[in-house]
Design an enzyme around this catalytic site. Structure first.
Site, PDB file in Angstrom:
ATOM      1  N   GLU A 187       0.848  -1.196   0.000  1.00  0.00           N
ATOM      2  CA  GLU A 187       0.000   0.000   0.000  1.00  0.00           C
ATOM      3  C   GLU A 187       0.880   1.241   0.000  1.00  0.00           C
ATOM      4  O   GLU A 187       1.903   1.273   0.708  1.00  0.00           O
ATOM      5  CB  GLU A 187      -0.912  -0.006   1.236  1.00  0.00           C
ATOM      6  CG  GLU A 187      -1.885  -1.175   1.193  1.00  0.00           C
ATOM      7  CD  GLU A 187      -2.791  -1.284   2.420  1.00  0.00           C
ATOM      8  OE1 GLU A 187      -2.680  -0.436   3.321  1.00  0.00           O
ATOM      9  OE2 GLU A 187      -3.610  -2.226   2.447  1.00  0.00           O
ATOM     10  N   HIS A 200      -7.768   1.271   1.740  1.00  0.00           N
ATOM     11  CA  HIS A 200      -7.664   0.845   3.151  1.00  0.00           C
ATOM     12  C   HIS A 200      -8.415   1.810   4.086  1.00  0.00           C
ATOM     13  O   HIS A 200      -7.841   2.378   5.007  1.00  0.00           O
ATOM     14  CB  HIS A 200      -6.196   0.726   3.591  1.00  0.00           C
ATOM     15  CG  HIS A 200      -6.035  -0.194   4.770  1.00  0.00           C
ATOM     16  ND1 HIS A 200      -4.911  -0.928   4.989  1.00  0.00           N
ATOM     17  CD2 HIS A 200      -6.874  -0.501   5.804  1.00  0.00           C
ATOM     18  CE1 HIS A 200      -5.045  -1.647   6.089  1.00  0.00           C
ATOM     19  NE2 HIS A 200      -6.236  -1.398   6.611  1.00  0.00           N
TER      20      HIS A 200
HETATM   21  P1  NAI Z   1      -9.939 -10.683  15.118  1.00  0.00           P
HETATM   22  O1  NAI Z   1      -8.571 -11.038  15.542  1.00  0.00           O
HETATM   23  O2  NAI Z   1     -10.970 -10.368  16.121  1.00  0.00           O
HETATM   24  O3  NAI Z   1     -10.515 -11.883  14.215  1.00  0.00           O
HETATM   25  C1  NAI Z   1      -9.762 -12.642  13.316  1.00  0.00           C
HETATM   26  C2  NAI Z   1     -10.347 -14.032  13.304  1.00  0.00           C
HETATM   27  O4  NAI Z   1      -9.777 -14.753  12.234  1.00  0.00           O
HETATM   28  C3  NAI Z   1     -10.038 -14.806  14.557  1.00  0.00           C
HETATM   29  O5  NAI Z   1     -11.219 -15.330  15.104  1.00  0.00           O
HETATM   30  C4  NAI Z   1      -9.091 -15.908  14.073  1.00  0.00           C
HETATM   31  O6  NAI Z   1      -9.224 -17.103  14.817  1.00  0.00           O
HETATM   32  C5  NAI Z   1      -9.530 -16.071  12.666  1.00  0.00           C
HETATM   33  N1  NAI Z   1      -8.525 -16.655  11.782  1.00  0.00           N
HETATM   34  C6  NAI Z   1      -7.229 -16.320  11.639  1.00  0.00           C
HETATM   35  N2  NAI Z   1      -6.646 -17.041  10.685  1.00  0.00           N
HETATM   36  C7  NAI Z   1      -7.607 -17.865  10.178  1.00  0.00           C
HETATM   37  C8  NAI Z   1      -7.624 -18.836   9.158  1.00  0.00           C
HETATM   38  N3  NAI Z   1      -6.529 -19.096   8.439  1.00  0.00           N
HETATM   39  N4  NAI Z   1      -8.759 -19.472   8.927  1.00  0.00           N
HETATM   40  C9  NAI Z   1      -9.882 -19.214   9.658  1.00  0.00           C
HETATM   41  N5  NAI Z   1      -9.919 -18.313  10.625  1.00  0.00           N
HETATM   42  C10 NAI Z   1      -8.792 -17.637  10.880  1.00  0.00           C
HETATM   43  O7  NAI Z   1      -9.787  -9.502  14.081  1.00  0.00           O
HETATM   44  P2  NAI Z   1     -10.886  -8.436  13.610  1.00  0.00           P
HETATM   45  O8  NAI Z   1     -10.891  -7.275  14.503  1.00  0.00           O
HETATM   46  O9  NAI Z   1     -12.167  -9.148  13.361  1.00  0.00           O
HETATM   47  O10 NAI Z   1     -10.255  -7.984  12.225  1.00  0.00           O
HETATM   48  C11 NAI Z   1     -10.249  -8.874  11.103  1.00  0.00           C
HETATM   49  C12 NAI Z   1      -9.313  -8.358  10.041  1.00  0.00           C
HETATM   50  O11 NAI Z   1      -9.747  -7.079   9.584  1.00  0.00           O
HETATM   51  C13 NAI Z   1      -7.878  -8.161  10.507  1.00  0.00           C
HETATM   52  O12 NAI Z   1      -7.013  -8.651   9.532  1.00  0.00           O
HETATM   53  C14 NAI Z   1      -7.713  -6.672  10.613  1.00  0.00           C
HETATM   54  O13 NAI Z   1      -6.384  -6.280  10.387  1.00  0.00           O
HETATM   55  C15 NAI Z   1      -8.630  -6.205   9.503  1.00  0.00           C
HETATM   56  N6  NAI Z   1      -9.098  -4.825   9.637  1.00  0.00           N
HETATM   57  C16 NAI Z   1      -9.186  -4.058   8.517  1.00  0.00           C
HETATM   58  C17 NAI Z   1      -9.610  -2.756   8.574  1.00  0.00           C
HETATM   59  C18 NAI Z   1      -9.713  -1.935   7.336  1.00  0.00           C
HETATM   60  O14 NAI Z   1      -9.623  -0.715   7.412  1.00  0.00           O
HETATM   61  N7  NAI Z   1      -9.943  -2.543   6.211  1.00  0.00           N
HETATM   62  C19 NAI Z   1      -9.939  -2.132   9.849  1.00  0.00           C
HETATM   63  C20 NAI Z   1      -9.936  -3.047  10.959  1.00  0.00           C
HETATM   64  C21 NAI Z   1      -9.499  -4.331  10.845  1.00  0.00           C
END
Ligand code: NAI
Length: 630
Positions: free
Chosen positions: A490, A513
């Site tokens: 990015e 993003h």
């Molecule tokens: P979180 O940590 O609460 O949830 C992630 C989930 O993914 C966890 O339950 C984990 O067990 C699961 N997981 C990880 N690897 C996996 C796999 N290979 N297969 C199946 N499940 C798997 O994170 P949250 O807060 O829900 O955020 C999710 C994503 O969104 C993160 O990557 C974060 O960086 C991204 N994000 C993006 C934003 C944006 O501006 N686009 C803003 C906020 C978050």
């Protein structure tokens, strides 16, 4: 025998944050046609009274004549003033109760509004000296008691003379008349109180400048609640964090410095020496070198989600607790995901582009509702789970796959295989975290499993999707619509051009993003991180810390809390308890949690401790940091 200490405290802008007459003007002149002129006139008269061009009594008479207050106005004023007591006074209510015999309020204001405010803090009515209004039968103010010394110039000095307090007198106030008490030889020390206003002329005359009552109590060894005055803790907030964070930290009495931009490593190495609390966003690099210079640092807050910019290992070794805001923007991402799936399943990006180019393409072909469709969520964490709830309320069927055991919300169905999810979902949305093993977890093989004409969203992390494979599958028509907010690379700033194989593909929404970038999310982050700072500093709680063992602690009453951070080696708890036992100190509560690197021990004791105990606890081998609360 030591002489008794007496504390003489001013009311306006010291006990309360405001000048009572300013507030009274807003109340009594509320419906007056000439309100603004009158308020300006009052200011002029106040200044004339201060610079001596008219007597204080004359200025009081003139101001009251302009204000025309009555009992109802004064009642309203009192209610407002009760809510405007200075923050550090509120924090230190115990002080007023403990020293109630020796605390005097001496003010050129009026009993009518001062007494109800200060007596609720335990101040004795007989220790309040102020002016008295005279009322007519209808309750209108018609004047004041002119025999009262406080209605005249030099009133506070005269009042103190009459009181003739038999001991040391300490005066706390924000005005020149407070200093005059000391000048007249009637007080030992004058403390200029600057929590609400700073007056140059007064600061120059002060024995001490006290930005809060905490500082006054600390200087005089009178503190009952706070072990170390917050104004002595320097908070550095970089990268333009939300103003609500600045407000929250200032309201707690910290000394807060803010910067718009990030600092370089070199700049930060210098700045950090004095800093107790550091707030950053994603651009400031807190390296091991920076942390080497951070000898006063207790905690770092990342006002964002990621903490890659902080050397967490070095922070732990230094005993610095790091916090972030992992779910403050969850809702924002979820809303964008919902919006995109509706847009994509209706082919809106293409239709909009065509129309911008002058091409009218009205047709229902290839357009669907999301209602009744199956949404497959990969990753059911904060975002996945919240999206599940909103999608169901739109009538979608939700299935999810998560590596960890996650509670299904609503009617969502947990699947045990990613393959099944890919095969049955009309819309696939990725919400996994960015761990390295997730790199390219969605590639040709996974796309091959998906339904023909699937809608695919990635608002999680860029590297989890093989971008070239994604491009191939969009071009082949396998993917009918695609929304991507995150990319393997990015641009570092808005000035840099964005290159990606995904540019120009059909029915594809590309966003820079911004999934979590809303003003609401910024404000949530601005509130969340300081709340973590405060829990940690005031209470020792580390819940949600990214590098410290997570402990949520009860608020303590009638006890002291000892906080001990050490390298995680065996036997430290026993050593702490040996020191306490040797001094006959009883433990009322103890909590220990460790990570691989550090141990965090909280010990609550109900007995006064002496300095030797602290010295011995600090001297325990492998101690990283030690502090005492309360
Ligand atoms: P979180 O940590 O609460 O949830 C992630 C989930 O993914 C966890 O339950 C984990 O067990 C699961 N997981 C990880 N690897 C996996 C796999 N290979 N297969 C199946 N499940 C798997 O994170 P949250 O807060 O829900 O955020 C999710 C994503 O969104 C993160 O990557 C974060 O960086 C991204 N994000 C993006 C934003 C944006 O501006 N686009 C803003 C906020 C978050």
């Amino acid at each position: 025998m030591k002489p008794q200490k007496y504390f003489v405290i001013d009311f306006d802008s010291t006990f309360t944050k405001v000048e009572a007459f300013d507030v009274l003007a807003d109340i009594s002149l509320q419906d007056h046609p000439d309100k603004e002129n009158r308020k300006n006139e009052i200011i002029t008269i106040t200044n004339q009274g201060m610079d001596g061009s008219i007597s204080f009594r004359e200025s009081l008479e003139k101001r009251i004549a302009l204000l025309q207050p009555n009992r109802i106005h004064l009642q309203k004023l009192t209610e407002i003033l009760k809510g405007m007591v200075s923050e550090s006074f509120k924090r230190n209510k115990d002080f007023f109760q403990e020293f109630s015999d020796n605390i005097y309020i001496i003010s050129n204001g009026f009993h009518a509004f001062i007494d109800p405010v200060v007596t609720s803090f335990g101040i004795k009515p007989e220790n309040i000296y102020a002016n008295r209004f005279q009322f007519d039968e209808q309750g209108n103010v018609i004047g004041f008691d002119k025999t009262n010394p406080l209605s005249a110039n030099n009133g506070k000095v005269e009042q103190l003379k009459q009181l003739n307090l038999p001991g040391d007198v300490y005066v706390i106030g924000d005005g020149y008349t407070d200093y005059e008490i000391k000048h007249a030889g009637l007080a030992n020390k004058f403390f200029a109180f600057t929590e609400n206003v700073e007056r140059e002329k007064v600061l120059n005359k002060a024995d001490h400048v006290t930005p809060s009552l905490d500082e006054f109590l600390y200087l005089n060894k009178l503190n009952t609640v706070i072990s170390y005055p917050k104004n002595r803790i320097h908070v550095l907030l970089l990268e333009n964090v939300h103003p609500v964070a600045v407000e929250m930290m200032r309201a707690e009495g910290f000394t807060v410095e803010t910067y718009h931009a990030a600092l370089t490593e070199e700049e930060l190495c210098e700045k950090i020496k004095n800093v107790g609390v550091l707030g950053i966003r994603s651009k400031t690099q807190v390296t091991a070198k920076v942390l080497e210079h951070a000898n006063k640092l207790m905690t770092i807050g990342a006002f964002c989600i990621g903490t890659n910019q902080i050397d967490l290992h070095a922070a732990s070794k230094k005993g610095v607790a790091v916090f972030n805001a992992p779910f403050s923007n969850t809702r924002s991402v979820v809303e964008l995901a919902i919006a995109e799936m509706i847009m994509l399943i209706r082919n809106i990006p293409d239709k909009s582009n065509k129309l911008h180019a002058g091409k009218w393409d009205k047709s229902a072909s290839g357009s669907y509702e999301v209602r009744g469709k199956t949404l497959g969520l990969i990753g059911y964490g904060n975002i996945g789970a919240q999206l599940s709830v909103l999608a169901e309320s739109l009538g979608m069927k939700v299935v999810y796959y998560d590596k960890e055991e996650k509670l299904a919300l609503g009617n969502a169905t947990k699947l045990n295989s990613l393959t099944t999810l890919l095969e049955i979902s009309d819309i696939v949305s990725l919400h996994v975290d960015g761990r390295e093993s997730n790199t390219n977890m969605i590639s040709d093989k996974e796309f091959a499993r998906m339904k023909q004409g699937v809608i695919f969203l990635n608002l999680s992390r860029g590297h989890v999707v093989d971008i070239d494979a994604l491009k191939r599958n969009i071009e082949s028509g396998k993917i009918a619509g695609c929304g991507v907010d995150v990319f393997p690379y990015e641009p570092v700033s808005n000035a840099e051009e964005f290159y990606s194989p995904l540019r120009g593909l059909p029915n594809t929404i590309l966003t820079p993003h911004i999934g979590g970038s809303t003003l609401e999310a910024q404000e949530n982050i601005g509130k969340f991180v300081p709340s973590k700072f405060l829990d940690y500093i005031n209470n020792g709680s580390t819940s949600n810390s990214v590098n410290f063992p997570n402990l949520t602690l009860p608020t303590l009453e009638n006890a002291h809390r000892l906080i001990h951070i050490h390298n995680n080696v065996p036997g430290i708890l026993a050593k702490i308890n040996n020191v306490l036992a040797a001094h006959g100190i009883n433990i009322v509560g103890q909590y220990l949690k460790t990570t691989e690197t550090i141990g965090y021990v909280i010990t609550d004791i109900n007995k006064e401790y002496n300095k030797d105990v602290i010295k011995e606890l600090r001297a325990i081998e492998h101690t990283i940091k030690f502090r005492v609360l309360y």
